[in-house]
Scaffold this motif. Sequence first.
Motif, mmCIF file in Angstrom:
data_model
loop_
_atom_site.group_PDB
_atom_site.id
_atom_site.type_symbol
_atom_site.label_atom_id
_atom_site.label_comp_id
_atom_site.label_asym_id
_atom_site.label_seq_id
_atom_site.Cartn_x
_atom_site.Cartn_y
_atom_site.Cartn_z
ATOM 1 N N LYS A 152 -5.325 44.028 71.314
ATOM 2 C CA LYS A 152 -4.766 42.705 71.564
ATOM 3 C C LYS A 152 -4.106 42.633 72.946
ATOM 4 N N ARG A 153 -3.467 43.721 73.335
ATOM 5 C CA ARG A 153 -2.842 43.750 74.654
ATOM 6 C C ARG A 153 -3.913 43.654 75.738
ATOM 7 N N ASN A 154 -5.041 44.310 75.497
ATOM 8 C CA ASN A 154 -6.150 44.250 76.446
ATOM 9 C C ASN A 154 -6.717 42.838 76.549
ATOM 10 N N GLU A 155 -6.765 42.123 75.432
ATOM 11 C CA GLU A 155 -7.232 40.738 75.459
ATOM 12 C C GLU A 155 -6.317 39.878 76.343
ATOM 13 N N ILE A 156 -5.011 40.087 76.215
ATOM 14 C CA ILE A 156 -4.076 39.301 77.014
ATOM 15 C C ILE A 156 -4.148 39.727 78.476
ATOM 16 N N PHE A 157 -4.446 41.009 78.729
ATOM 17 C CA PHE A 157 -4.665 41.484 80.099
ATOM 18 C C PHE A 157 -5.863 40.744 80.716
ATOM 19 N N GLN A 158 -6.932 40.601 79.947
ATOM 20 C CA GLN A 158 -8.098 39.858 80.439
ATOM 21 C C GLN A 158 -7.723 38.410 80.746
ATOM 22 N N MET A 159 -6.926 37.823 79.874
ATOM 23 C CA MET A 159 -6.454 36.459 80.097
ATOM 24 C C MET A 159 -5.642 36.382 81.387
#
Length: 249
Positions: A152-159
Motif C-alpha cells: 500500500k505504501r508503494n501504491e501511494i509512492f506511485q501516486m
Amino acid sequence: MLKISNLHANIGDKEILKGIDLKVKAGEVHAIMGPNGAGKSTLASIIAGNENYEVTEGQIFLENNDISELAPEERAHKGVFLSFQYPIEIPGVSVTNFIKTAINEKRKANGQEEMPANEMLKLIREKSELLEMDRKFLSRSLNEGFSGGEKKRNEIFQMAMLEPKIAILDETDSGLDIDALRIVANGVNKLKNENNAVVVITHYQRLLDYIVPDFVHVLMDGKIVKSGTAALALELEEKGYDWIKEELV
C-alpha cells in the motif's frame, strides 16, 4: 475535476451500477462507503477504465472532458490514478524501473521529453522520504514478497510520483496495521492540494480519522443512496447500514 453522470454498468448479464451521479471538485476528498457487494470497487475500476465491465449508460468526465471511451492507459495519462485493493506482483521489475517507465510513458503521451535521470533521481528521493520508505525498498521487485503495508505504501509512492488529477484509493486501509495506516494516510494528506482530488473507498471509519473527507457517500445496491459530511461516516460506524435501508423502504 471528476463528474459521473447516470452511470450504469454490467459484468456479464449482471447489472452492478444502476445510475451513479457524483461530482468531485478540485481540492476535495470524497469517501465512498457501503456494504460488501454494493458496487464500490466496481465504480473505482470503471473510472479507471477496466474493460471487464460494460458501461451501458452514462458518462465520466475529467476536467470537463469525456473520458468514457478512453482506454485505461489513456485515462492514466490524463491524470486518473487507481490504488488497487490487491496490488499485483511483477517479478524482475524493480520499483524504481517501474516508476521511471510509468512517468516517461505519461510524459510521452503528453508530448514531453523523457525526464532527465538526475531530475528523476531527485524526485524519487523526495517522494520516498515523504512516505518514510527505506531506500533499499526501491530496488526490490515490484510488490514481490511485500507485506500488505509495503504494497500500500508503494501504491501511494506511485501516486506521489505520477501526481494525478484524481486519485482513487480502493480500500487502501485493508490489511494495514496502525503504523502503516498512519504513514500511508499522512502521505495522501501531504499530496492533496487545490489542483487534485481524492476519492477514498473504505468500509471503516478508522481511515477517515486520518484522511478527513469533505463528503461521504453511501453506495448500496449500485446507487448512491445518501450523502453527507464526515459526520455521516461516524454515524455509519455507530449504527451500521440497516437504518439507511429502513429509510429507503
